[in-house]
Design a protein around this motif. Sequence first.
Motif, PDB file in Angstrom:
ATOM      1  N   PHE A 283      78.868  50.099  22.164  1.00  0.00           N
ATOM      2  CA  PHE A 283      77.604  50.839  22.235  1.00  0.00           C
ATOM      3  C   PHE A 283      76.455  50.137  21.513  1.00  0.00           C
ATOM      4  N   ASN A 284      76.672  48.894  21.133  1.00  0.00           N
ATOM      5  CA  ASN A 284      75.600  48.157  20.477  1.00  0.00           C
ATOM      6  C   ASN A 284      74.628  47.618  21.531  1.00  0.00           C
ATOM      7  N   LYS A 285      73.407  48.061  21.483  1.00  0.00           N
ATOM      8  CA  LYS A 285      72.412  47.685  22.493  1.00  0.00           C
ATOM      9  C   LYS A 285      72.050  46.208  22.437  1.00  0.00           C
ATOM     10  N   SER A 286      72.015  45.658  21.243  1.00  0.00           N
ATOM     11  CA  SER A 286      71.679  44.232  21.113  1.00  0.00           C
ATOM     12  C   SER A 286      72.727  43.370  21.800  1.00  0.00           C
ATOM     13  N   LEU A 287      73.998  43.720  21.604  1.00  0.00           N
ATOM     14  CA  LEU A 287      75.084  42.977  22.246  1.00  0.00           C
ATOM     15  C   LEU A 287      75.009  43.123  23.764  1.00  0.00           C
ATOM     16  N   GLU A 288      74.730  44.319  24.215  1.00  0.00           N
ATOM     17  CA  GLU A 288      74.621  44.558  25.657  1.00  0.00           C
ATOM     18  C   GLU A 288      73.448  43.777  26.256  1.00  0.00           C
ATOM     19  N   ASN A 289      72.318  43.793  25.580  1.00  0.00           N
ATOM     20  CA  ASN A 289      71.126  43.122  26.106  1.00  0.00           C
ATOM     21  C   ASN A 289      71.284  41.607  26.161  1.00  0.00           C
ATOM     22  N   ILE A 290      71.791  41.017  25.081  1.00  0.00           N
ATOM     23  CA  ILE A 290      71.934  39.558  25.056  1.00  0.00           C
ATOM     24  C   ILE A 290      73.006  39.100  26.044  1.00  0.00           C
ATOM     25  N   SER A 291      74.019  39.925  26.252  1.00  0.00           N
ATOM     26  CA  SER A 291      75.059  39.590  27.225  1.00  0.00           C
ATOM     27  C   SER A 291      74.491  39.563  28.634  1.00  0.00           C
ATOM     28  N   LEU A 292      73.630  40.524  28.940  1.00  0.00           N
ATOM     29  CA  LEU A 292      73.005  40.577  30.267  1.00  0.00           C
ATOM     30  C   LEU A 292      71.987  39.454  30.431  1.00  0.00           C
ATOM     31  N   ARG A 293      71.188  39.231  29.395  1.00  0.00           N
ATOM     32  CA  ARG A 293      70.132  38.229  29.459  1.00  0.00           C
ATOM     33  C   ARG A 293      70.687  36.820  29.617  1.00  0.00           C
ATOM     34  N   ARG A 294      71.789  36.523  28.950  1.00  0.00           N
ATOM     35  CA  ARG A 294      72.371  35.184  28.994  1.00  0.00           C
ATOM     36  C   ARG A 294      73.577  35.102  29.935  1.00  0.00           C
ATOM     37  N   ASN A 295      73.804  36.198  30.658  1.00  0.00           N
ATOM     38  CA  ASN A 295      74.874  36.244  31.659  1.00  0.00           C
ATOM     39  C   ASN A 295      76.232  35.872  31.046  1.00  0.00           C
ATOM     40  N   ILE A 296      76.566  36.556  29.967  1.00  0.00           N
ATOM     41  CA  ILE A 296      77.822  36.303  29.259  1.00  0.00           C
ATOM     42  C   ILE A 296      78.798  37.435  29.542  1.00  0.00           C
ATOM     43  N   GLY A 297      79.884  37.123  30.186  1.00  0.00           N
ATOM     44  CA  GLY A 297      80.873  38.145  30.502  1.00  0.00           C
ATOM     45  C   GLY A 297      82.201  37.528  30.899  1.00  0.00           C
ATOM     46  N   TRP A 298      83.166  38.391  31.180  1.00  0.00           N
ATOM     47  CA  TRP A 298      84.527  37.954  31.493  1.00  0.00           C
ATOM     48  C   TRP A 298      84.957  38.380  32.893  1.00  0.00           C
ATOM     49  N   ASP A 299      84.000  38.692  33.761  1.00  0.00           N
ATOM     50  CA  ASP A 299      84.319  39.209  35.097  1.00  0.00           C
ATOM     51  C   ASP A 299      85.201  38.266  35.911  1.00  0.00           C
ATOM     52  N   ASN A 300      85.046  36.984  35.715  1.00  0.00           N
ATOM     53  CA  ASN A 300      85.793  36.005  36.516  1.00  0.00           C
ATOM     54  C   ASN A 300      87.139  35.621  35.907  1.00  0.00           C
ATOM     55  N   TYR A 301      87.491  36.278  34.805  1.00  0.00           N
ATOM     56  CA  TYR A 301      88.720  35.874  34.113  1.00  0.00           C
ATOM     57  C   TYR A 301      89.626  37.076  33.816  1.00  0.00           C
ATOM     58  N   GLU A 302      89.671  38.018  34.739  1.00  0.00           N
ATOM     59  CA  GLU A 302      90.499  39.208  34.539  1.00  0.00           C
ATOM     60  C   GLU A 302      91.971  38.851  34.406  1.00  0.00           C
ATOM     61  N   GLY A 303      92.428  37.862  35.192  1.00  0.00           N
ATOM     62  CA  GLY A 303      93.829  37.452  35.138  1.00  0.00           C
ATOM     63  C   GLY A 303      94.215  36.910  33.778  1.00  0.00           C
ATOM     64  N   GLU A 304      93.354  36.067  33.225  1.00  0.00           N
ATOM     65  CA  GLU A 304      93.622  35.494  31.905  1.00  0.00           C
ATOM     66  C   GLU A 304      93.660  36.577  30.822  1.00  0.00           C
ATOM     67  N   ILE A 305      92.711  37.507  30.888  1.00  0.00           N
ATOM     68  CA  ILE A 305      92.652  38.556  29.868  1.00  0.00           C
ATOM     69  C   ILE A 305      93.888  39.452  29.945  1.00  0.00           C
TER      70      ILE A 305
END
Length: 369
Positions: free
Chosen positions: A144-166
């Motif tokens: 629920f941290n907005k700063s983390l959510e915003n910077i993740s969206l702005r810099r396109n940082i996520g794990w969507d392409n690595y579900e198998g690894e996770i």
Amino acid sequence: MQTIFAFQQSKGANYGLAQEFIKESFAPDLNSMEVQDKELLNKQKQEALQIFEENYKSQSFISSNGSVEKVNDVVNEAIRDYYRQIDKDFKFFKKNMVIEAEKVLDRYISILNLLIELSNLAESDPKQDHSNFVKNLLIKALKFNKSLENISLRRNIGWDNYEGEIRQWFKELIKTDEAYISYGKLVSPSFEQDKDIVNHIVKNILFKDDLIDKFMEEKDLNWNEDRPIVKSLTTKTIKSITEELSDDFELQELSYNWEDDKAFFIRLFEDTVKVEAEYEDLIAKKTKNWDIDRIATTDKIILEMAICEMINFPSIPVKVTINEYIEVAKRYSTPKSKTFINGVLDVIASELIDSGAIRKSGRGLIDNK
């Protein structure tokens, strides 16, 4: 240092390309109907290579009256292309240096997001009770941290392409971990127990397990160098989250003043590259018992950067600079480099101070003995 090393390697490659261009310019034309004078072409090639070798460092070539026009033209073009490519590489490495440094921040944000992804998997796992981890207050603070959510969206940082690894990490590393299993059996974990398990997962799994480490190395060539910094940023973040302010914690910065730090190492890169030849001569004079061409490349770069810093950054004490680059040598160069760097820099610093080349001011006047 790595950027300067890469730039110097590119200069060597450009030098080789210039030589190849000269050689090809005097190669026999196999498609020509005219008879090729191979002996003459070879003589002109050797002459052009020699003229190039004698003149390329000056960046300005005055045509030799004793050479044929083609030889002069080829050498001129080779020198122009050599410096045109060097300028292109210089701009690329300077820009890429900043991009690579800022990727450290991306990796840090990525690790925080990975904790959230692991919690999401726990919530959807029907085979085991993960309610303590799903309700973990530290994980919720991240979600629920907005700063983390915003910077993740702005810099396109996520794990969507690595579900198998996770899923693999969660199954093989998290679910089977003894500390995690014990945590899952707690009736009502306290905030400190929530924090302890997150710390444990970060320190003993995410930054320690070979499976995850190998994955990170494949995605980031600089992971081995960046790992300690990313780990430090992550653990500091977890430590900063308190029960009272769990919804309003601040993300860690790459440095206290990133813009100033960025300007510093950009200037250090530029100044070291610009006066590399001058410093190499200075180093050579103070290493009479060493062949300058046989000194480890990393040691040469360390010396050049240290000398550049001592001369061009008056607010940094000489002893601070020497000590910092001794540490760099211990980490990145040969076992004997520490002593070599220390001895050479002490001698060079004394001479540059006596000559007035090094002039310190403010904090730089402090003698850190």
